[in-house]
Every structure is written in C-alpha cells, then in structure tokens.
Design a protein around this motif. Structure first.
Motif, PDB file in Angstrom:
ATOM      1  N   ALA A  27      -7.755  -6.846   7.245  1.00  0.00           N
ATOM      2  CA  ALA A  27      -8.897  -6.431   8.064  1.00  0.00           C
ATOM      3  C   ALA A  27      -8.793  -4.953   8.428  1.00  0.00           C
ATOM      4  CB  ALA A  27      -8.975  -7.282   9.325  1.00  0.00           C
ATOM      5  N   LYS A  28      -7.564  -4.478   8.653  1.00  0.00           N
ATOM      6  CA  LYS A  28      -7.369  -3.064   8.946  1.00  0.00           C
ATOM      7  C   LYS A  28      -6.039  -2.616   8.356  1.00  0.00           C
ATOM      8  CE  LYS A  28      -5.194  -3.595  13.452  1.00  0.00           C
ATOM      9  NZ  LYS A  28      -5.121  -3.114  14.812  1.00  0.00           N
ATOM     10  N   PHE A  29      -5.911  -1.309   8.189  1.00  0.00           N
ATOM     11  CA  PHE A  29      -4.694  -0.742   7.629  1.00  0.00           C
ATOM     12  C   PHE A  29      -4.512   0.646   8.219  1.00  0.00           C
ATOM     13  CE2 PHE A  29      -2.232   1.640   4.513  1.00  0.00           C
ATOM     14  CZ  PHE A  29      -1.203   0.761   4.240  1.00  0.00           C
ATOM     15  N   THR A  30      -3.385   0.861   8.892  1.00  0.00           N
ATOM     16  CA  THR A  30      -3.091   2.158   9.489  1.00  0.00           C
ATOM     17  C   THR A  30      -1.666   2.562   9.165  1.00  0.00           C
ATOM     18  OG1 THR A  30      -2.356   1.168  11.575  1.00  0.00           O
ATOM     19  CG2 THR A  30      -4.678   1.790  11.440  1.00  0.00           C
ATOM     20  N   VAL A  31      -1.449   3.856   9.174  1.00  0.00           N
ATOM     21  CA  VAL A  31      -0.113   4.419   9.031  1.00  0.00           C
ATOM     22  C   VAL A  31       0.002   5.487  10.109  1.00  0.00           C
ATOM     23  CG1 VAL A  31       1.511   5.632   7.538  1.00  0.00           C
ATOM     24  CG2 VAL A  31      -0.070   3.967   6.548  1.00  0.00           C
ATOM     25  N   LYS A  32       0.959   5.330  10.976  1.00  0.00           N
ATOM     26  CA  LYS A  32       1.123   6.234  12.110  1.00  0.00           C
ATOM     27  C   LYS A  32       1.206   7.691  11.639  1.00  0.00           C
ATOM     28  CE  LYS A  32       3.932   6.944  16.210  1.00  0.00           C
ATOM     29  NZ  LYS A  32       5.101   6.523  16.960  1.00  0.00           N
ATOM     30  N   GLU A  58     -13.729  -7.131   4.825  1.00  0.00           N
ATOM     31  CA  GLU A  58     -15.047  -7.530   5.324  1.00  0.00           C
ATOM     32  C   GLU A  58     -15.894  -6.343   5.771  1.00  0.00           C
ATOM     33  OE1 GLU A  58     -14.450 -10.491   8.322  1.00  0.00           O
ATOM     34  OE2 GLU A  58     -13.649 -11.940   6.895  1.00  0.00           O
ATOM     35  N   GLN A  59     -15.260  -5.240   6.126  1.00  0.00           N
ATOM     36  CA  GLN A  59     -15.983  -4.041   6.545  1.00  0.00           C
ATOM     37  C   GLN A  59     -16.360  -3.157   5.351  1.00  0.00           C
ATOM     38  OE1 GLN A  59     -12.855  -4.823   8.029  1.00  0.00           O
ATOM     39  NE2 GLN A  59     -13.898  -5.951   9.658  1.00  0.00           N
TER      40      GLN A  59
END
Length: 97
Positions: A27-32, A58-59
């Motif tokens: 649903a989401k993917f982040t890298v600091k 989905e987005q």
C-alpha cells in the motif's frame, strides 16, 4: 534526476526486508531520508536493471514486490564489500552494477 547509488542500495535493502506477498504491491513504500519522487525514480531504475519486480498498488503507484536473483546478488556483493566502499568510496558500488 541523477542516479543516487546510496538511494538505490537503501531501496533494495528495504525491499529485501519486506514480507513477500506474491505480485501484490504494498500500500505504501518509504525509505527514510528520500522523497517519494526520488524513490519512485530509483524504483524504475532498479526495475530497468532487472534488480526488482514491481506491481501497481491500489493508489496506482508502481512499487516493488520483490528483488530478483540479480537484486539479491547485488545486495550480497555490496554487504560483503562494505569495507571497500568505506575505504575507496562510492565507485566500488557503481562497479558492482
């Protein structure tokens, strides 16, 4: 946008730690430390180099689902050459690609 080898490495390390859910994109993917725009660009570079497989969430955002064999090998080589990277700089990581 310029290619950022440290960003690429952090993205693929994050992917390797993810739970495998088949071809379903998270649903989401982040890298600091990196913007969404920079992450998305570098995900495409990793996909182009056949280091990762992606899917559409989905987005409508294309996100990684898993590393490929080549991606796992890249991580193995970079982790085993950490001492060389520190001593010789980022050119060592670029040589591995």
């Amino acid at each position: 946008m310029k290619r950022d080898m440290l960003c690429l490495t952090e993205i693929i390390r994050t992917i390797e730690k993810m739970e495998y859910n088949g071809d379903v994109a998270p649903a989401k993917f982040t890298v600091k430390g990196y913007s969404k725009k920079k992450i998305d660009y570098h995900i495409q570079l990793l996909k182009d180099a056949d280091f990762i497989k992606t899917g559409i969430n989905e987005q409508g955002r294309e996100l990684p689902t898993r590393p490929t064999w080549k991606g796992h090998e890249y991580l193995f080589q970079t982790l085993n050459s950490t001492v060389n990277v520190v001593k010789e700089g980022i050119n060592v990581v670029e040589d591995l690609m």
